[in-house]
Scaffold this active site. Sequence first.
Site, PDB file in Angstrom:
ATOM      1  N   ASP A 102      -9.030  -2.934  -6.692  1.00  0.00           N
ATOM      2  CA  ASP A 102      -7.585  -2.492  -6.099  1.00  0.00           C
ATOM      3  C   ASP A 102      -9.423  -1.907  -5.160  1.00  0.00           C
ATOM      4  OD1 ASP A 102      -6.803  -0.853  -3.934  1.00  0.00           O
ATOM      5  OD2 ASP A 102      -5.219  -2.518  -4.528  1.00  0.00           O
ATOM      6  N   HIS A 157      -6.818  -5.822  -1.174  1.00  0.00           N
ATOM      7  CA  HIS A 157      -5.353  -4.560  -1.517  1.00  0.00           C
ATOM      8  C   HIS A 157      -4.521  -4.623  -0.190  1.00  0.00           C
ATOM      9  CE1 HIS A 157      -4.154  -0.922  -1.270  1.00  0.00           C
ATOM     10  NE2 HIS A 157      -3.854  -0.835   0.205  1.00  0.00           N
ATOM     11  N   SER A 183       0.487  -1.295   0.104  1.00  0.00           N
ATOM     12  CA  SER A 183       0.124   0.156  -0.184  1.00  0.00           C
ATOM     13  C   SER A 183       0.701   1.241   0.012  1.00  0.00           C
ATOM     14  CB  SER A 183      -0.704   0.108   1.320  1.00  0.00           C
ATOM     15  OG  SER A 183      -2.272   0.988   0.785  1.00  0.00           O
TER      16      SER A 183
END
Length: 392
Positions: free
Chosen positions: A274, A337, A178
Amino acid sequence: MMDLKPAMRISSLILVVYLVVLLNLEVNAYPVPMTLLSNAAAKGAVCLDGSPPAYHFSPGFGSGANNWLVHMEGGGWCRSTAECLARRDTFRGSSTKMKQMSFSGILGNQQNSNPDFYNWNKVKVRYCDGSSFTGDVESVDPKTKLYYRGARIWQAIMDELLAKGMKNAANALLSGCSAGGLASILHCDKFRGLLPGSANVKCFSDAGYFINAKDVSGADHIQGFFGQVVATHGSAKNLPSSCTSKFSPTLCFFPQYVVPEMSTPLFVLNAAYDSWQIKNILTPTSANSDWNECKLDIKKCSTSQLAALQGYRSEFLSVLPGRRSSTGMFIISCYAHCQSGSKATWSGNGSPAIGDSSIGKAVGDWFYGRRVVQLIDCQYPCNKSCANTIDE
């Protein structure tokens, strides 16, 4: 009178199966103590609240004793004084609020589930600056007592790791998830420059390929957001000069403008749908509230919403890096994610796969040059292995 023994046996069997599955998911996780980098304060390398930065270190062994995997933690960004104040007194802004962490997935130490990296020196860099390790503002407002020093944290921890032996690395991989996955891109060439020219050095971004896309209302929400992050943290001078020589600092917070100018090999692991990007780039709350159910469960999306998701996938694919043989890609059609930090999604039984390749296998094959890995999945909902994806 009813015989309860069969029912009890079935219940016991279900419990055993559940425990086996649970243990299978967690057997690769092991606790790693946290190290506070107290001497970093002298360099001004501190978290948002002024506390020292931190990392977790698991020493390598055997054939991996001279290999290094540095993984940067994710956790979003703060774009204003108010948002950074909200983070300051949490583990996202202070090492005093951080706890012990367990390693798994790409950081796992079991050969059967992480064969290519299990015995490497493994580091997880904790994230407490809110700028993907790019900020550097000298002055500190005495009212807020906020320190914007992400770039200094990155350098201080790199100096520490180099002194621990990373300066002699034979193989090295800079990774992250991330906001940490974005950091692995933004710092990739700098990382390469710290290590011996003879070393095999590459970078790996998990769920960090955030794209410069308009939201469903047509607004440039994410571009504005990233622009505020860059301005608040004074990030411009720490973004790759190969990008800022051509584009604005705001655009150089987006991988699609940075990656074409990079010289170090990169692997991009990302979901084409995502979940963070769908929720925060395509459909932020400011754009449309009709997406609430769809954002929580992709199976509840309407026909028109699914069409918008397919359009986002197409835009995402269009800005991926060019097909150089040194570039690796694993673009799966899950609503997820971050997928490298857990055995369940890295390489466990039933983990997400494209064809016959798990994520762990694809990354290992790419790193060691066993094959060119540029896997792009079919459209949702084609991939049945996505049912086992953990949306982190």
